[in-house]
Design a protein around this motif. Structure first.
Motif, PDB file in Angstrom:
ATOM      1  N   GLY A 283       2.776   5.416   2.958  1.00  0.00           N
ATOM      2  CA  GLY A 283       1.850   5.662   1.850  1.00  0.00           C
ATOM      3  C   GLY A 283       2.496   5.619   0.475  1.00  0.00           C
ATOM      4  N   GLN A 284       3.834   5.573   0.447  1.00  0.00           N
ATOM      5  CA  GLN A 284       4.568   5.539  -0.826  1.00  0.00           C
ATOM      6  C   GLN A 284       4.296   4.234  -1.590  1.00  0.00           C
ATOM      7  OE1 GLN A 284       8.501   6.923  -1.750  1.00  0.00           O
ATOM      8  NE2 GLN A 284       7.157   6.406  -3.469  1.00  0.00           N
ATOM      9  N   LEU A 285       4.038   4.341  -2.902  1.00  0.00           N
ATOM     10  CA  LEU A 285       3.837   3.140  -3.718  1.00  0.00           C
ATOM     11  C   LEU A 285       5.193   2.577  -4.149  1.00  0.00           C
ATOM     12  CD1 LEU A 285       1.901   1.191  -5.224  1.00  0.00           C
ATOM     13  CD2 LEU A 285       1.965   2.766  -7.157  1.00  0.00           C
ATOM     14  N   VAL A 286       5.370   1.273  -3.954  1.00  0.00           N
ATOM     15  CA  VAL A 286       6.631   0.620  -4.302  1.00  0.00           C
ATOM     16  C   VAL A 286       6.339  -0.561  -5.231  1.00  0.00           C
ATOM     17  CG1 VAL A 286       8.613  -0.667  -3.366  1.00  0.00           C
ATOM     18  CG2 VAL A 286       7.741   1.328  -2.156  1.00  0.00           C
ATOM     19  N   LEU A 287       7.124  -0.684  -6.296  1.00  0.00           N
ATOM     20  CA  LEU A 287       6.961  -1.816  -7.205  1.00  0.00           C
ATOM     21  C   LEU A 287       8.153  -2.760  -7.068  1.00  0.00           C
ATOM     22  CD1 LEU A 287       5.734  -0.112 -10.540  1.00  0.00           C
ATOM     23  CD2 LEU A 287       4.355  -1.019  -8.658  1.00  0.00           C
TER      24      LEU A 287
END
Ligand code: HEM
Length: 420
Positions: free
Chosen positions: A313-317
């Motif tokens: 669920g972690q947002l990664v850019l």
């Protein structure tokens, strides 16, 4: 304790403002400060991990590790992409939709795109010959809007192209903005979606018959992985997903014209008609100049990379601009040097202005070949078929904190004539 504390972390409550203010340099400058391919920060009220470099890109495009569901913020869906667009899909639904886009990119279709592009440049340039001066950034939008519509099978006889081009550009202009520029993009999207939804309905009621093989025909009659037609709204969104980015090639053409102006030797090489030089030049324009700053995805299954546990669920850019300027991949990355692409074998995760990985199996831009084709045709036209002057009293600088960015003056040209 999880291993998350092992990676550099930007302290503070939220850094969204810094991201808006620093634009393209936000992620690369921190990667360089932390001397790390990944770091943790907080953006829009949530914890975000930024990754970059070739390995970072390869990790980001691992479908077992990442998914797009929930990764694209609503504000981007309501302006740039559209809701339920391919950009938000995963798995079978994505692969099936991607096939649809890729069937538009055959050799024959790309050849047709090049022919239309040349035809529209010729028509426009003959008009400019009667004018004192033109702003290339403004004019290229209209040329490409005509090209995009004609190529996609959208009738333009009854449409005013100038406002249509403005609406497509407004959607693109909205992605890195807050306030009025963002609102303008939302309004443009709403208007465009209504208009193209109308066309889809006309086609489905057999009141309009688009040419087979065109994007308009395909979007109207495509059946998804469950054998159902796309709903009218989604069909319109995906049609716009073809038209808008073709118009957006305007940014690269304007930067290409700037590069030709600043690098005489390359202008001469392009004038010699050497195919390889055109290809190298176009690749360097796409690498060197800023367009997509970063991309987002969410962790699908927990995994470890470089000592960090990426939680579900972690947002990664992914740092797109920084990877295109990574000094481990590119010698003197901040020098414009098309020569670096001579004998370039090309990796899937190094030159990533339009995403990385595989077209069919991931989210890499299906329009990359089309972009290269349109750029080659347009920049060859500028060098081989047109004569023009570039007045010195204009501001050709561009800001790296504005997303998207382009030369301040829009690249003014004067004294246009067509070579006989
Ligand atoms: C996706 C850039 C032109 C259609 C993308 C992505 C980038 C990108 C960065 C995201 C990749 C990812 O999410 O991993 C650009 C740039 C262009 C351009 C800089 C030139 C100015 C085009 C053209 C078309 C197109 C000409 C169509 C004719 C799309 C579509 C997607 C996409 C449909 C979504 C693909 C997916 O989610 O699977 N593009 N693009 N783009 N692009 Fe482009």
């Amino acid at each position: 304790m999880s291993e998350q504390s092992n990676i550099p972390k930007e302290e503070g409550l939220d850094h969204s403002l810094a991201l808006i203010q620093e634009g393209y340099q936000y992620i690369p400058s921190r990667r360089s400060k932390f001397k790390s391919d990944l770091f943790e920060t907080r953006l829009l009220g949530q914890k975000v991990v930024c990754v970059g470099g070739q390995e970072g890109a390869a990790t980001f495009y691992d479908k077992e590790r990442f998914e797009r569901k929930g990764a694209v913020p609503k504000r981007i869906q309501k302006s740039l992409f559209g809701e339920n667009a391919i950009q938000t899909l995963d798995g079978e639904a994505h692969e099936h939709r991607k096939q649809l886009f890729m069937t538009l990119m055959t050799e024959e279709r790309l050849q047709q795109l090049a022919e239309l592009t040349r035809e529209e440049w010729r028509l426009a340039a003959s008009e400019w010959a009667k004018m004192n001066q033109v702003v290339l950034f403004e004019e290229a939008q209209q040329i490409l809007c005509r090209v995009a519509c004609r190529w996609a099978g959208v009738p333009i006889d009854a449409i005013e192209v100038k406002p249509l081009a403005r609406d497509f550009m407004a959607m693109v202009e909205a992605f890195g903005a807050v306030g009025p520029r963002h609102q303008k993009g939302r309004k443009a999207r709403k208007k465009m979606e209504d208009y193209f939804k109308g066309l889809i309905i006309e086609i489905r009621h057999r009141r309009m018959e688009p040419i087979e093989g065109t994007a308009l025909h395909k979007m109207a009659w495509h059946r998804d992985h469950k054998e159902k037609h796309l709903d009218e709204h989604t069909a319109a969104v995906e049609l716009i997903n073809i038209l808008r980015p073709i118009v957006a090639i305007t940014y690269y053409i304007t930067f290409g014209a700037l590069a030709l102006f600043e690098h005489d030797v390359w202008k001469e090489k392009l004038q010699s008609g050497d195919e390889e030089s055109v290809q190298m030049f176009v690749q360097e324009v796409r690498r060197f100049y800023p367009f997509a700053p970063f991309l987002g995805a969410k962790v699908k299954n927990e995994f470890e990379w470089k000592g960090h546990t990426f939680e579900k669920g972690q947002l990664v850019l992914l740092d797109v601009y920084g990877t295109n300027h990574d000094n481990r991949l590119w010698e003197e990355p901040y020098a414009f040097n098309p020569e670096r692409f001579r004998n370039w074998t090309g990796g899937m995760f190094d030159l990533i202005p339009q995403g990385g990985g595989d077209y069919y199996n991931g989210h890499r831009c299906p329009g990359e070949m089309a972009t290269i084709q349109v750029m080659k045709t347009s920049l060859s036209f500028l060098t081989n078929e047109m004569i023009y002057n570039v007045p010195m009293d204009q501001n050709l600088s561009y800001s790296l904190s504005r997303m998207p960015t382009y030369p301040e003056s829009g690249f003014i040209i004067q004294g246009v004539s067509i070579k006989s």
